[in-house]
Scaffold this motif. Structure first.
Motif, PDB file in Angstrom:
ATOM      1  N   UNK A  86       0.826  -1.206   0.000  1.00 57.92           N
ATOM      2  CA  UNK A  86       0.000   0.000   0.000  1.00 57.92           C
ATOM      3  C   UNK A  86       0.861   1.258   0.000  1.00 57.92           C
ATOM      4  N   UNK A  87       1.942   1.247   0.784  1.00 63.48           N
ATOM      5  CA  UNK A  87       2.836   2.406   0.836  1.00 63.48           C
ATOM      6  C   UNK A  87       3.487   2.656  -0.518  1.00 63.48           C
ATOM      7  N   UNK A  88       3.749   1.589  -1.245  1.00 59.25           N
ATOM      8  CA  UNK A  88       4.387   1.729  -2.556  1.00 59.25           C
ATOM      9  C   UNK A  88       3.426   2.293  -3.607  1.00 59.25           C
ATOM     10  N   UNK A  89       2.131   2.003  -3.445  1.00 59.46           N
ATOM     11  CA  UNK A  89       1.180   2.438  -4.465  1.00 59.46           C
ATOM     12  C   UNK A  89       0.332   3.627  -4.027  1.00 59.46           C
ATOM     13  N   UNK A  90       0.540   4.123  -2.811  1.00 60.73           N
ATOM     14  CA  UNK A  90      -0.352   5.146  -2.280  1.00 60.73           C
ATOM     15  C   UNK A  90      -0.360   6.395  -3.155  1.00 60.73           C
ATOM     16  N   UNK A  91       0.770   6.745  -3.767  1.00 59.87           N
ATOM     17  CA  UNK A  91       0.817   7.947  -4.608  1.00 59.87           C
ATOM     18  C   UNK A  91       0.114   7.741  -5.943  1.00 59.87           C
ATOM     19  N   UNK A  92      -0.216   6.505  -6.273  1.00 58.15           N
ATOM     20  CA  UNK A  92      -0.895   6.231  -7.541  1.00 58.15           C
ATOM     21  C   UNK A  92      -2.403   6.143  -7.385  1.00 58.15           C
ATOM     22  N   UNK A  93      -2.904   6.307  -6.163  1.00 58.32           N
ATOM     23  CA  UNK A  93      -4.346   6.252  -5.924  1.00 58.32           C
ATOM     24  C   UNK A  93      -4.900   7.659  -6.013  1.00 58.32           C
ATOM     25  N   UNK A  94      -5.678   7.911  -7.048  1.00 56.90           N
ATOM     26  CA  UNK A  94      -6.171   9.268  -7.299  1.00 56.90           C
ATOM     27  C   UNK A  94      -7.276   9.678  -6.332  1.00 56.90           C
ATOM     28  N   UNK A  95      -8.046   8.721  -5.869  1.00 60.15           N
ATOM     29  CA  UNK A  95      -9.193   9.007  -5.005  1.00 60.15           C
ATOM     30  C   UNK A  95      -8.738   9.038  -3.553  1.00 60.15           C
ATOM     31  N   UNK A  96      -8.777  10.209  -2.924  1.00 58.15           N
ATOM     32  CA  UNK A  96      -8.334  10.336  -1.536  1.00 58.15           C
ATOM     33  C   UNK A  96      -9.226   9.538  -0.580  1.00 58.15           C
ATOM     34  N   UNK A  97     -10.528   9.501  -0.875  1.00 59.09           N
ATOM     35  CA  UNK A  97     -11.439   8.752  -0.017  1.00 59.09           C
ATOM     36  C   UNK A  97     -11.120   7.266  -0.063  1.00 59.09           C
ATOM     37  N   UNK A  98     -10.852   6.770  -1.242  1.00 58.75           N
ATOM     38  CA  UNK A  98     -10.466   5.373  -1.403  1.00 58.75           C
ATOM     39  C   UNK A  98      -9.173   5.089  -0.656  1.00 58.75           C
ATOM     40  N   UNK A  99      -8.252   6.032  -0.715  1.00 58.19           N
ATOM     41  CA  UNK A  99      -6.967   5.891  -0.035  1.00 58.19           C
ATOM     42  C   UNK A  99      -7.184   5.757   1.475  1.00 58.19           C
ATOM     43  N   UNK A 100      -8.087   6.568   2.010  1.00 54.59           N
ATOM     44  CA  UNK A 100      -8.393   6.518   3.440  1.00 54.59           C
ATOM     45  C   UNK A 100      -9.036   5.189   3.804  1.00 54.59           C
ATOM     46  N   UNK A 101      -9.949   4.732   2.964  1.00 56.32           N
ATOM     47  CA  UNK A 101     -10.645   3.473   3.242  1.00 56.32           C
ATOM     48  C   UNK A 101      -9.671   2.299   3.317  1.00 56.32           C
ATOM     49  N   UNK A 102      -8.783   2.202   2.353  1.00 53.67           N
ATOM     50  CA  UNK A 102      -7.822   1.100   2.347  1.00 53.67           C
ATOM     51  C   UNK A 102      -6.881   1.223   3.536  1.00 53.67           C
ATOM     52  N   UNK A 103      -6.469   2.441   3.844  1.00 55.60           N
ATOM     53  CA  UNK A 103      -5.583   2.645   4.982  1.00 55.60           C
ATOM     54  C   UNK A 103      -6.216   2.214   6.290  1.00 55.60           C
ATOM     55  N   UNK A 104      -7.492   2.522   6.470  1.00 52.78           N
ATOM     56  CA  UNK A 104      -8.171   2.140   7.704  1.00 52.78           C
ATOM     57  C   UNK A 104      -8.430   0.636   7.752  1.00 52.78           C
ATOM     58  N   UNK A 105      -8.678   0.042   6.595  1.00 48.70           N
ATOM     59  CA  UNK A 105      -8.837  -1.406   6.547  1.00 48.70           C
ATOM     60  C   UNK A 105      -7.539  -2.101   6.931  1.00 48.70           C
ATOM     61  N   UNK A 106      -6.421  -1.573   6.469  1.00 46.89           N
ATOM     62  CA  UNK A 106      -5.112  -2.113   6.840  1.00 46.89           C
ATOM     63  C   UNK A 106      -4.871  -1.956   8.335  1.00 46.89           C
ATOM     64  N   UNK A 107      -5.289  -0.830   8.871  1.00 46.61           N
ATOM     65  CA  UNK A 107      -5.126  -0.607  10.308  1.00 46.61           C
ATOM     66  C   UNK A 107      -5.927  -1.645  11.106  1.00 46.61           C
ATOM     67  N   UNK A 108      -7.110  -1.973  10.610  1.00 49.27           N
ATOM     68  CA  UNK A 108      -7.944  -2.952  11.307  1.00 49.27           C
ATOM     69  C   UNK A 108      -7.297  -4.335  11.326  1.00 49.27           C
ATOM     70  N   UNK A 109      -6.832  -4.816  10.173  1.00 51.37           N
ATOM     71  CA  UNK A 109      -6.229  -6.150  10.144  1.00 51.37           C
ATOM     72  C   UNK A 109      -4.915  -6.160  10.924  1.00 51.37           C
TER      73      UNK A 109
END
Length: 244
Positions: free
Chosen positions: A92-115
């Motif tokens: 995720x850290x490697x591809x985070x700059x390629x995610x254009x949607x900030x909301x999507x970026x937050x969602x994936x980040x929080x999902x990673x935090x949960x697991x």
């Protein structure tokens, strides 16, 4: 870190767990065996650290080869899942700059935090009711007695829950990795227009903006414990939401 590396590791873990499931009865017997020497043998098993202590406490009868082996096998699968979560975080850290949607970026980040949280050794599987995250009674609990379910439902549900969440999260990471930035932006613009139209419709029904935004956009749910009020958009045919 290539996404296919994570996918391959997850497949290996899933195969290992499928083999382990044949030993669930022995695993429960092993937990019963080691708990007999605990200070409070009637207390449920809350955390992975309790199980880890069984392998280091010589007073708990750790010389029982069969029980020792099945406990260690369970812990090996758990630790493999923890390593995979770390790989997903790296991906995720490697591809985070390629995610254009900030909301999507937050969602994936929080999902990673949960697991990441659920795979901590001191995560309380009883207090956080891990077993409720799967259809009950699932296979891991179906053949247990009422007493055994009370004692072990959290810890027995942990591995299947983690495997499922990692799988869903990895699918989303792979989808993002395979979606060019310009396509993400096009989808984001389409969704923004759709959301604006939906909002205007809600206004005509005398709904306030705040009340409208609190309503979930999607019924299909994936990730628990971090639901946002911000509406989410689909990406490449997949839906995002935050509750299981």
């Amino acid at each position: 870190m290539a996404a296919n590396t994570c996918t391959k590791k997850l497949k290996e873990i899933e195969n290992d767990y499928e083999q382990f499931r044949k030993k669930l009865k022995s695993f429960v017997l092993a937990l019963n065996h080691y708990r007999k020497s605990c200070r409070n043998p009637e207390s449920p098993i809350f955390t992975v650290s309790q199980i880890e202590s069984y392998l280091t406490d010589t007073k708990s009868g750790s010389n029982h080869k069969v029980y020792f082996s099945v406990i260690k096998e369970w812990l090996n699968i758990f630790n493999a899942l923890r390593e995979l979560v770390q790989l997903e975080n790296q991906l995720f850290q490697e591809m985070v700059t390629t995610i254009a949607d900030d909301t999507l970026k937050i969602r994936i980040g929080e999902a990673l935090q949960y697991v990441s949280e659920i795979t901590e050794t001191d995560y309380d599987c009883i207090k956080n009711d891990v077993s409720s995250l799967l259809t009950f009674p699932h296979d891991e609990l179906y053949h247990l007695s009422c007493v055994e379910r009370d004692q072990y439902h959290g810890i027995l549900s942990l591995l299947p829950v983690v495997i499922q969440r990692i799988d869903l999260l990895l699918q989303d990471l792979v989808t993002v990795a395979n979606t060019p930035i310009h396509e993400q932006k096009e989808e984001e613009n389409e969704y923004t227009e759709w959301a604006d139209n939906q909002y205007m419709k809600s206004v005509t029904k005398n709904l306030s903006k705040d009340n409208y935004l609190k309503k979930p956009f999607r019924a299909n749910t994936k990730y628990p414990s971090h639901e946002l009020n911000t509406p989410m958009r689909p990406i490449s045919g997949q839906g995002y939401s935050m509750k299981l």
